[in-house]
Design a protein around this motif. Sequence first.
Motif, PDB file in Angstrom:
ATOM      1  N   ARG A   1     -64.259  39.107 -22.387  1.00  0.00           N
ATOM      2  CA  ARG A   1     -63.991  38.999 -23.814  1.00  0.00           C
ATOM      3  C   ARG A   1     -63.007  40.045 -24.306  1.00  0.00           C
ATOM      4  O   ARG A   1     -62.457  39.927 -25.386  1.00  0.00           O
ATOM      5  CB  ARG A   1     -65.310  39.133 -24.583  1.00  0.00           C
ATOM      6  N   ASN A   2     -62.776  41.107 -23.510  1.00  0.00           N
ATOM      7  CA  ASN A   2     -61.916  42.182 -23.991  1.00  0.00           C
ATOM      8  C   ASN A   2     -61.272  42.890 -22.801  1.00  0.00           C
ATOM      9  O   ASN A   2     -61.610  44.014 -22.478  1.00  0.00           O
ATOM     10  CB  ASN A   2     -62.741  43.163 -24.823  1.00  0.00           C
ATOM     11  N   PRO A   3     -60.344  42.204 -22.097  1.00  0.00           N
ATOM     12  CA  PRO A   3     -59.759  42.820 -20.889  1.00  0.00           C
ATOM     13  C   PRO A   3     -59.019  44.115 -21.174  1.00  0.00           C
ATOM     14  O   PRO A   3     -58.902  44.962 -20.274  1.00  0.00           O
ATOM     15  CB  PRO A   3     -58.807  41.739 -20.353  1.00  0.00           C
ATOM     16  N   ALA A   4     -58.523  44.309 -22.386  1.00  0.00           N
ATOM     17  CA  ALA A   4     -57.787  45.540 -22.691  1.00  0.00           C
ATOM     18  C   ALA A   4     -58.727  46.719 -22.929  1.00  0.00           C
ATOM     19  O   ALA A   4     -58.308  47.875 -22.848  1.00  0.00           O
ATOM     20  CB  ALA A   4     -56.910  45.328 -23.924  1.00  0.00           C
ATOM     21  N   GLY A   5     -59.993  46.442 -23.231  1.00  0.00           N
ATOM     22  CA  GLY A   5     -60.920  47.529 -23.524  1.00  0.00           C
ATOM     23  C   GLY A   5     -60.569  48.278 -24.796  1.00  0.00           C
ATOM     24  O   GLY A   5     -60.909  49.448 -24.944  1.00  0.00           O
ATOM     25  N   VAL A   6     -59.890  47.604 -25.717  1.00  0.00           N
ATOM     26  CA  VAL A   6     -59.506  48.235 -26.991  1.00  0.00           C
ATOM     27  C   VAL A   6     -60.402  47.693 -28.093  1.00  0.00           C
ATOM     28  O   VAL A   6     -60.571  46.475 -28.219  1.00  0.00           O
ATOM     29  CB  VAL A   6     -58.028  47.958 -27.318  1.00  0.00           C
ATOM     30  N   TYR A   7     -60.974  48.597 -28.873  1.00  0.00           N
ATOM     31  CA  TYR A   7     -61.904  48.234 -29.933  1.00  0.00           C
ATOM     32  C   TYR A   7     -61.397  48.832 -31.246  1.00  0.00           C
ATOM     33  O   TYR A   7     -60.477  49.652 -31.257  1.00  0.00           O
ATOM     34  CB  TYR A   7     -63.303  48.776 -29.621  1.00  0.00           C
ATOM     35  N   ALA A   8     -62.017  48.419 -32.343  1.00  0.00           N
ATOM     36  CA  ALA A   8     -61.615  48.944 -33.645  1.00  0.00           C
ATOM     37  C   ALA A   8     -61.851  50.441 -33.735  1.00  0.00           C
ATOM     38  O   ALA A   8     -61.194  51.147 -34.502  1.00  0.00           O
ATOM     39  CB  ALA A   8     -62.388  48.219 -34.746  1.00  0.00           C
ATOM     40  N   THR A   9     -62.770  50.955 -32.937  1.00  0.00           N
ATOM     41  CA  THR A   9     -63.134  52.368 -33.025  1.00  0.00           C
ATOM     42  C   THR A   9     -62.533  53.223 -31.913  1.00  0.00           C
ATOM     43  O   THR A   9     -62.788  54.426 -31.849  1.00  0.00           O
ATOM     44  CB  THR A   9     -64.659  52.512 -32.949  1.00  0.00           C
ATOM     45  N   GLY A  10     -61.737  52.621 -31.031  1.00  0.00           N
ATOM     46  CA  GLY A  10     -61.157  53.404 -29.948  1.00  0.00           C
ATOM     47  C   GLY A  10     -60.890  52.532 -28.738  1.00  0.00           C
ATOM     48  O   GLY A  10     -60.760  51.311 -28.856  1.00  0.00           O
ATOM     49  N   TYR A  11     -60.810  53.145 -27.568  1.00  0.00           N
ATOM     50  CA  TYR A  11     -60.498  52.356 -26.369  1.00  0.00           C
ATOM     51  C   TYR A  11     -61.195  52.921 -25.139  1.00  0.00           C
ATOM     52  O   TYR A  11     -61.532  54.105 -25.058  1.00  0.00           O
ATOM     53  CB  TYR A  11     -58.985  52.274 -26.143  1.00  0.00           C
ATOM     54  N   GLN A  12     -61.398  52.013 -24.196  1.00  0.00           N
ATOM     55  CA  GLN A  12     -62.083  52.332 -22.945  1.00  0.00           C
ATOM     56  C   GLN A  12     -61.211  53.224 -22.055  1.00  0.00           C
ATOM     57  O   GLN A  12     -59.988  53.079 -22.012  1.00  0.00           O
ATOM     58  CB  GLN A  12     -62.396  51.034 -22.198  1.00  0.00           C
ATOM     59  N   LEU A  13     -61.866  54.128 -21.356  1.00  0.00           N
ATOM     60  CA  LEU A  13     -61.209  54.949 -20.337  1.00  0.00           C
ATOM     61  C   LEU A  13     -61.906  54.723 -19.006  1.00  0.00           C
ATOM     62  O   LEU A  13     -63.125  54.566 -18.953  1.00  0.00           O
ATOM     63  CB  LEU A  13     -61.293  56.432 -20.701  1.00  0.00           C
ATOM     64  N   VAL A  14     -61.140  54.729 -17.943  1.00  0.00           N
ATOM     65  CA  VAL A  14     -61.713  54.628 -16.601  1.00  0.00           C
ATOM     66  C   VAL A  14     -61.383  55.919 -15.854  1.00  0.00           C
ATOM     67  O   VAL A  14     -60.221  56.169 -15.519  1.00  0.00           O
ATOM     68  CB  VAL A  14     -61.154  53.416 -15.835  1.00  0.00           C
ATOM     69  N   PRO A  15     -62.378  56.763 -15.593  1.00  0.00           N
ATOM     70  CA  PRO A  15     -62.121  57.978 -14.803  1.00  0.00           C
ATOM     71  C   PRO A  15     -61.889  57.617 -13.324  1.00  0.00           C
ATOM     72  O   PRO A  15     -62.534  56.715 -12.800  1.00  0.00           O
ATOM     73  CB  PRO A  15     -63.421  58.787 -14.953  1.00  0.00           C
ATOM     74  N   VAL A  16     -60.962  58.333 -12.723  1.00  0.00           N
ATOM     75  CA  VAL A  16     -60.748  58.212 -11.273  1.00  0.00           C
ATOM     76  C   VAL A  16     -60.982  59.601 -10.678  1.00  0.00           C
ATOM     77  O   VAL A  16     -60.311  60.562 -11.065  1.00  0.00           O
ATOM     78  CB  VAL A  16     -59.327  57.724 -10.951  1.00  0.00           C
TER      79      VAL A  16
END
Length: 334
Positions: free
Chosen positions: A91-106
Amino acid sequence: MRPPTSLPALGAAALMLAACATPTGLAKSVLRGDIFESDSYIVAFARPGDDARRLAARFLGDATRAWMIEEYNGRRTFAWGQKVVIPKHPRNPAGVYATGYQLVPVLVYHHIGPRAQGRLGLAASTFRQQMRYLKAHGYRTVSLEHLIEFTQLRRQLPRRSVALTFDDGYKSFLGYAYPVLKELGFTATLFVYTDYVGVGRNALSWDDLRRLADEGFGLGAHSKTHSELRRRSSESPQAYARRIHTELTAPRDLFQARLGRTPRALAYPYGAHDDEVIRKVRDDGYVAALSVRREGNPSFVHPLRIRRSQIFADMTLEEFARNLTVFHAEPLVR
């Protein structure tokens, strides 16, 4: 993300029906195999013993997509007859939301041994403690290929995703990291510099790498000699062109010759890179490259500037956990 404001009409009707139903009525619905489905969602009722993995296998055809059900419904297990909303697609491949965005730690590791050795050599007990921390706190390891697809907006990742990488190609990976990863169901990517492969008893061999790849571990290049890829001050343009061509091309040729596969990603030795290195990496056919800048990665990170956090032997568990930020809060809609 909260549930959508408008469920499909049929699914909404199912929810209303379920809210009024008695447990007996729900059981009959399950026994009849009733489900409610739209193009985007399935509303189903849990059978005895159902959890997200079983539901994902039954309705999505892939148990590894259980996280989609867990994140939507906020739970992993379900009571008999409990209604479950199953998203059919990301539903949200970009991981961007109204309140911010997803981060993936490596995270990047090097040598793992019985005892800590220098700053980059972790004690096996420390590594196990860190992996158990990830498991206990709901983190899911993702492959580098899936991370690359995330940066191309072609794959939604679980909210608490983390990628594990191991640099250089130490044999100790098999003795100390591999058993822990297998026990916990984690995956990882190994970046090897090809001059080190098969050299002495401390290095992974090509046979080791082939077996790991066959088991689903990712493999990437870490140059030929592990020398820094930026142009040296005393180096002529012609000499630099020859050197970096060898550093980038030799691993791809050797991977293909020894493993039958070409690496798509490169870890910059020492994390060092500049615009010229990036151009040459891109021109040589790599689709992703990773530094050691200590930050997580949004979906819009430059694929040749993916960031990684080095894990040092003297880090406390609290210091380790600081590298696991999975969301950047920032109001994006006013």
